[in-house]
Design a protein around this motif. Sequence first.
Motif, PDB file in Angstrom:
ATOM      1  N   VAL A  83       0.850  -1.186   0.000  1.00 31.28           N
ATOM      2  CA  VAL A  83       0.000   0.000   0.000  1.00 31.28           C
ATOM      3  C   VAL A  83       0.889   1.240   0.000  1.00 31.28           C
ATOM      4  N   PRO A  84       0.824   2.055  -1.037  1.00 27.79           N
ATOM      5  CA  PRO A  84       1.687   3.244  -1.063  1.00 27.79           C
ATOM      6  C   PRO A  84       1.171   4.323  -0.115  1.00 27.79           C
ATOM      7  N   ASN A  85       2.069   4.909   0.613  1.00 23.92           N
ATOM      8  CA  ASN A  85       1.736   6.056   1.439  1.00 23.92           C
ATOM      9  C   ASN A  85       2.887   7.053   1.361  1.00 23.92           C
ATOM     10  N   ALA A  86       2.728   8.134   2.073  1.00 22.59           N
ATOM     11  CA  ALA A  86       3.725   9.204   1.971  1.00 22.59           C
ATOM     12  C   ALA A  86       5.089   8.754   2.477  1.00 22.59           C
ATOM     13  N   ARG A  87       5.091   7.966   3.555  1.00 19.95           N
ATOM     14  CA  ARG A  87       6.372   7.545   4.119  1.00 19.95           C
ATOM     15  C   ARG A  87       7.102   6.592   3.176  1.00 19.95           C
ATOM     16  N   ARG A  88       6.364   5.640   2.570  1.00 20.28           N
ATOM     17  CA  ARG A  88       7.014   4.692   1.662  1.00 20.28           C
ATOM     18  C   ARG A  88       7.484   5.384   0.385  1.00 20.28           C
ATOM     19  N   ILE A  89       6.709   6.325  -0.102  1.00 18.71           N
ATOM     20  CA  ILE A  89       7.144   7.069  -1.291  1.00 18.71           C
ATOM     21  C   ILE A  89       8.408   7.860  -0.990  1.00 18.71           C
ATOM     22  N   ARG A  90       8.459   8.456   0.201  1.00 23.84           N
ATOM     23  CA  ARG A  90       9.657   9.210   0.578  1.00 23.84           C
ATOM     24  C   ARG A  90      10.859   8.279   0.746  1.00 23.84           C
ATOM     25  N   ASN A  91      10.630   7.089   1.317  1.00 21.85           N
ATOM     26  CA  ASN A  91      11.727   6.134   1.476  1.00 21.85           C
ATOM     27  C   ASN A  91      12.229   5.631   0.128  1.00 21.85           C
ATOM     28  N   ASP A  92      11.310   5.404  -0.819  1.00 23.35           N
ATOM     29  CA  ASP A  92      11.733   4.979  -2.151  1.00 23.35           C
ATOM     30  C   ASP A  92      12.567   6.054  -2.832  1.00 23.35           C
ATOM     31  N   PHE A  93      12.166   7.301  -2.650  1.00 26.20           N
ATOM     32  CA  PHE A  93      12.942   8.398  -3.241  1.00 26.20           C
ATOM     33  C   PHE A  93      14.330   8.485  -2.603  1.00 26.20           C
ATOM     34  N   ASP A  94      14.382   8.368  -1.270  1.00 28.39           N
ATOM     35  CA  ASP A  94      15.684   8.409  -0.596  1.00 28.39           C
ATOM     36  C   ASP A  94      16.559   7.229  -1.013  1.00 28.39           C
ATOM     37  N   ARG A  95      15.941   6.060  -1.197  1.00 29.60           N
ATOM     38  CA  ARG A  95      16.716   4.889  -1.604  1.00 29.60           C
ATOM     39  C   ARG A  95      17.269   5.064  -3.014  1.00 29.60           C
ATOM     40  N   SER A  96      16.466   5.623  -3.914  1.00 28.51           N
ATOM     41  CA  SER A  96      16.954   5.851  -5.276  1.00 28.51           C
ATOM     42  C   SER A  96      18.076   6.882  -5.292  1.00 28.51           C
ATOM     43  N   GLU A  97      17.948   7.932  -4.463  1.00 32.63           N
ATOM     44  CA  GLU A  97      19.023   8.919  -4.379  1.00 32.63           C
ATOM     45  C   GLU A  97      20.296   8.300  -3.801  1.00 32.63           C
ATOM     46  N   HIS A  98      20.123   7.434  -2.814  1.00 30.44           N
ATOM     47  CA  HIS A  98      21.286   6.773  -2.220  1.00 30.44           C
ATOM     48  C   HIS A  98      21.972   5.860  -3.229  1.00 30.44           C
ATOM     49  N   ASN A  99      21.189   5.111  -4.013  1.00 32.72           N
ATOM     50  CA  ASN A  99      21.774   4.241  -5.032  1.00 32.72           C
ATOM     51  C   ASN A  99      22.482   5.048  -6.112  1.00 32.72           C
ATOM     52  N   ALA A 100      21.898   6.195  -6.484  1.00 29.99           N
ATOM     53  CA  ALA A 100      22.557   7.047  -7.479  1.00 29.99           C
ATOM     54  C   ALA A 100      23.875   7.593  -6.942  1.00 29.99           C
ATOM     55  N   MET A 101      23.906   7.960  -5.656  1.00 27.77           N
ATOM     56  CA  MET A 101      25.145   8.453  -5.060  1.00 27.77           C
ATOM     57  C   MET A 101      26.203   7.352  -5.006  1.00 27.77           C
ATOM     58  N   LEU A 102      25.779   6.111  -4.661  1.00 25.54           N
ATOM     59  CA  LEU A 102      26.727   4.998  -4.635  1.00 25.54           C
ATOM     60  C   LEU A 102      27.286   4.715  -6.025  1.00 25.54           C
ATOM     61  N   ALA A 103      26.422   4.791  -7.045  1.00 25.77           N
ATOM     62  CA  ALA A 103      26.885   4.526  -8.408  1.00 25.77           C
ATOM     63  C   ALA A 103      27.883   5.583  -8.865  1.00 25.77           C
ATOM     64  N   SER A 104      27.593   6.855  -8.589  1.00 26.34           N
ATOM     65  CA  SER A 104      28.519   7.916  -8.997  1.00 26.34           C
ATOM     66  C   SER A 104      29.833   7.838  -8.221  1.00 26.34           C
ATOM     67  N   THR A 105      29.758   7.512  -6.921  1.00 28.00           N
ATOM     68  CA  THR A 105      30.979   7.376  -6.123  1.00 28.00           C
ATOM     69  C   THR A 105      31.829   6.213  -6.610  1.00 28.00           C
ATOM     70  N   SER A 106      31.181   5.099  -6.941  1.00 30.23           N
ATOM     71  CA  SER A 106      31.912   3.947  -7.453  1.00 30.23           C
ATOM     72  C   SER A 106      32.580   4.261  -8.782  1.00 30.23           C
ATOM     73  N   GLN A 107      31.885   4.984  -9.644  1.00 32.19           N
ATOM     74  CA  GLN A 107      32.466   5.341 -10.939  1.00 32.19           C
ATOM     75  C   GLN A 107      33.645   6.297 -10.769  1.00 32.19           C
ATOM     76  N   GLU A 108      33.518   7.257  -9.858  1.00 33.08           N
ATOM     77  CA  GLU A 108      34.618   8.199  -9.627  1.00 33.08           C
ATOM     78  C   GLU A 108      35.816   7.498  -8.993  1.00 33.08           C
ATOM     79  N   LEU A 109      35.561   6.584  -8.061  1.00 29.84           N
ATOM     80  CA  LEU A 109      36.656   5.843  -7.438  1.00 29.84           C
ATOM     81  C   LEU A 109      37.350   4.942  -8.450  1.00 29.84           C
ATOM     82  N   ARG A 110      36.580   4.363  -9.354  1.00 29.54           N
ATOM     83  CA  ARG A 110      37.184   3.540 -10.402  1.00 29.54           C
ATOM     84  C   ARG A 110      38.081   4.381 -11.308  1.00 29.54           C
ATOM     85  N   ARG A 111      37.660   5.599 -11.611  1.00 32.66           N
ATOM     86  CA  ARG A 111      38.474   6.478 -12.458  1.00 32.66           C
ATOM     87  C   ARG A 111      39.764   6.888 -11.754  1.00 32.66           C
TER      88      ARG A 111
END
Length: 292
Positions: A83-111
């Motif tokens: 059941v979607p609610n405000a808290r779960r939508i906010r957590n999904d957004f935070d999780r996607s932002e966290h994954n994007a930050m991990l991906a960019s950090t991993s790419q920069e560290l690889r470089r």
Amino acid sequence: MDRYGRESSPHRERRRERSPYRERRRDRSPHRENRRNSSNVLTYKKLKKMPLNLRKKALREARNRHETIQGKRLKRKRNPQEVPNARRIRNDFDRSEHNAMLASTSQELRRILQDFETLSDIPHDITPTELQGEIAIAEGQATTIHVQRDGLSTLTVVLHQREPTIAQLKRAIALISRAQHKRRQRERYEERLRRRGISDDSDDRRQRQPVVVASSTGELVHSAQRNGHDHRAFVSWRFLWRCFGLLNVDTNQPIDDRRSGGRATLKELGIENAATLKFVHRVKYFGRQRQS
């Protein structure tokens, strides 16, 4: 015996049972057909009381006869996690932002690692155990152990402790084997994306969840290929160490890793630097032991 305490006559009982009046009344009863029909009608209440195999059989037969199931069907309860609610939508957004930050950090560290020639052979997702081993190699204080696995590549374990124990070796084997297994899965996933022509830098790729890897599996000890098929057993390392042990290939002697409660050093067990060990079944050398 009747209500007055007298014994009833058996002749009277037989006459009462064979009375034609009772039989005609039973046959002419308007509720007889209803009772017969209701006993054969399939209802959801009856299905609920049936075991699983008989329930599937009854549903299959009713579907073949094109019969409808009587009664009120209970609605399936919706999973509250869906059941979607405000808290779960906010957590999904935070999780996607966290994954994007991990991906960019991993790419920069690889470089950064690729720019330095001395660090080009170090993976960007190196574990603390592997990093401490690399530092110990540079300082000349490392203990290198080679572990052979049936059907898999030889595992190289570098220990940074001055006098490593057998428990520290087993812990390092678990961490390094899992890290290498995770890298292989990620490389297969990236290779599959490249074959499909999907870019690794897309937004959908960044927001996607990382590849889930089990905490431990039998594939870390021996190959999962059996008769051409994968037989992956997701078990704990505690179970694996209860089933498998280490054999010193140089001396052809099994290693008693339970000696001194796992605090015995590698030198006490006859394991020297650059030694080669091998995973073997524990029951073959130590027999069946009571599970602790």
